[in-house]
Design an enzyme around this catalytic site. Structure first.
Site, PDB file in Angstrom:
ATOM      1  N   GLY A 220       0.806  -1.213   0.000  1.00 57.59           N
ATOM      2  CA  GLY A 220       0.000   0.000   0.000  1.00 57.59           C
ATOM      3  C   GLY A 220       0.838   1.260   0.000  1.00 57.59           C
ATOM      4  O   GLY A 220       2.074   1.231   0.058  1.00 57.59           O
ATOM      5  N   SER A 221       0.154   2.397  -0.038  1.00 60.55           N
ATOM      6  CA  SER A 221       0.833   3.681  -0.233  1.00 60.55           C
ATOM      7  C   SER A 221       1.696   4.091   0.958  1.00 60.55           C
ATOM      8  O   SER A 221       2.787   4.640   0.780  1.00 60.55           O
ATOM      9  CB  SER A 221      -0.203   4.771  -0.526  1.00 60.55           C
ATOM     10  OG  SER A 221      -1.146   4.867   0.532  1.00 60.55           O
TER      11      SER A 221
ATOM     12  N   LYS B 128      -7.926  -4.549   6.603  1.00 62.40           N
ATOM     13  CA  LYS B 128      -6.909  -4.429   5.576  1.00 62.40           C
ATOM     14  C   LYS B 128      -7.405  -5.127   4.313  1.00 62.40           C
ATOM     15  O   LYS B 128      -8.367  -5.865   4.355  1.00 62.40           O
ATOM     16  CB  LYS B 128      -5.582  -5.046   6.044  1.00 62.40           C
ATOM     17  CG  LYS B 128      -4.908  -4.237   7.164  1.00 62.40           C
ATOM     18  CD  LYS B 128      -3.642  -4.889   7.678  1.00 62.40           C
ATOM     19  CE  LYS B 128      -2.681  -5.300   6.603  1.00 62.40           C
ATOM     20  NZ  LYS B 128      -2.288  -4.181   5.709  1.00 62.40           N
TER      21      LYS B 128
ATOM     22  N   GLU C  32      -0.577 -10.579   3.508  1.00 60.02           N
ATOM     23  CA  GLU C  32      -0.317  -9.625   4.591  1.00 60.02           C
ATOM     24  C   GLU C  32      -0.585 -10.267   5.952  1.00 60.02           C
ATOM     25  O   GLU C  32       0.178 -10.072   6.898  1.00 60.02           O
ATOM     26  CB  GLU C  32      -1.195  -8.385   4.415  1.00 60.02           C
ATOM     27  CG  GLU C  32      -0.762  -7.473   3.280  1.00 60.02           C
ATOM     28  CD  GLU C  32      -1.740  -6.342   3.033  1.00 60.02           C
ATOM     29  OE1 GLU C  32      -1.318  -5.333   2.439  1.00 60.02           O
ATOM     30  OE2 GLU C  32      -2.911  -6.449   3.419  1.00 60.02           O
TER      31      GLU C  32
END
Length: 229
Positions: free
Chosen positions: A30-31, A98, A107
């Site tokens: 992710g970012s 998430k 993850e």
């Protein structure tokens, strides 16, 4: 750079302070996690840090390679010293949603292998109850899509097959499965819901990360909020 991007970068730099020489580190997706990977790469190049990374997605893998972070696998290191990852929602008990990027299964496996899990996000991700602003991603085996979504409806959820913006059809995960985003509204017991979802044949994993995070850094426009167990 917007305040949110500044906040993400700020918490990423704070989280990386937990990385020690010789660590094997789970690399989130992710970012916000991208800033973490970039900073670990800088520390390796400029500070002589010696670490190995275990990426949680193809995105994390590519970013690690580009950043110069040496990689290993869970087969070689089944216990990780640390995992740093992002989140789509966080409650005050440090439970998470998430999977916005579709990497929830890997993850969760990486997080479960870590001695310590540190989560980084901006303050907009903090909620009183999970499900308030974000649907629950559920990874589903394609063969079981119809039966799994029917069972999810019986649990009170409203399932939506995630469709790709870059191609025609459904999003396909790194594992070759589909993502179903399920609207349960505000969730009163995330642990119980996670257990019921995992009992559905065809459900591979859920985006409910209950009791897994040890520490959360939330970036604000003017600083950082630290939440601990």
């Amino acid at each position: 750079m917007s305040w949110r991007e500044e906040a993400k970068k700020r918490v990423a730099l704070e989280a990386v302070k937990h990385v020690e020489d010789g660590f094997v580190v789970g690399l989130g997706s992710g970012s916000t996690a991208a800033y973490v990977i970039a900073e670990i790469g800088r520390m390796i190049r400029q500070d002589g840090l010696s670490v190995l990374g275990v990426p949680s997605s193809s995105q994390a893998f590519l970013l690690a390679v580009q950043s110069g972070v040496p990689l290993t696998t869970l087969d070689e290191h089944p216990v990780l010293d640390l995992d740093i990852d992002g989140a789509d929602e966080v409650d005050r008990r440090l439970n998470l949603i998430k999977g916005g990027g579709g990497a929830l299964t890997q993850e969760k496996i990486v997080a479960s292998a870590a001695k310590k899990v540190v989560i980084v996000a901006d303050e907009t991700k903090l909620v009183e109850k999970l499900g308030s602003t974000f649907k629950v991603p559920v990874e589903v085996l394609p063969f079981g899509l119809a039966t799994a979504t029917a069972a999810i409806k019986k649990l009170g959820g409203k399932p939506f097959l995630r469709e790709s913006k870059g191609k025609v059809g459904a999003v396909v995960t790194d594992n070759g499965n589909y993502i179903v985003d399920v609207d349960f509204g505000a969730i009163s017991d995330a642990g119980e819901l996670n257990r019921w979802l995992k009992l559905i044949p065809g459900v591979i994993e859920t985006g409910l990360f209950v009791g897994m995070a040890d520490l959360v850094y939330l970036g604000k426009a003017d600083g950082i909020v630290k939440l601990e167990k």
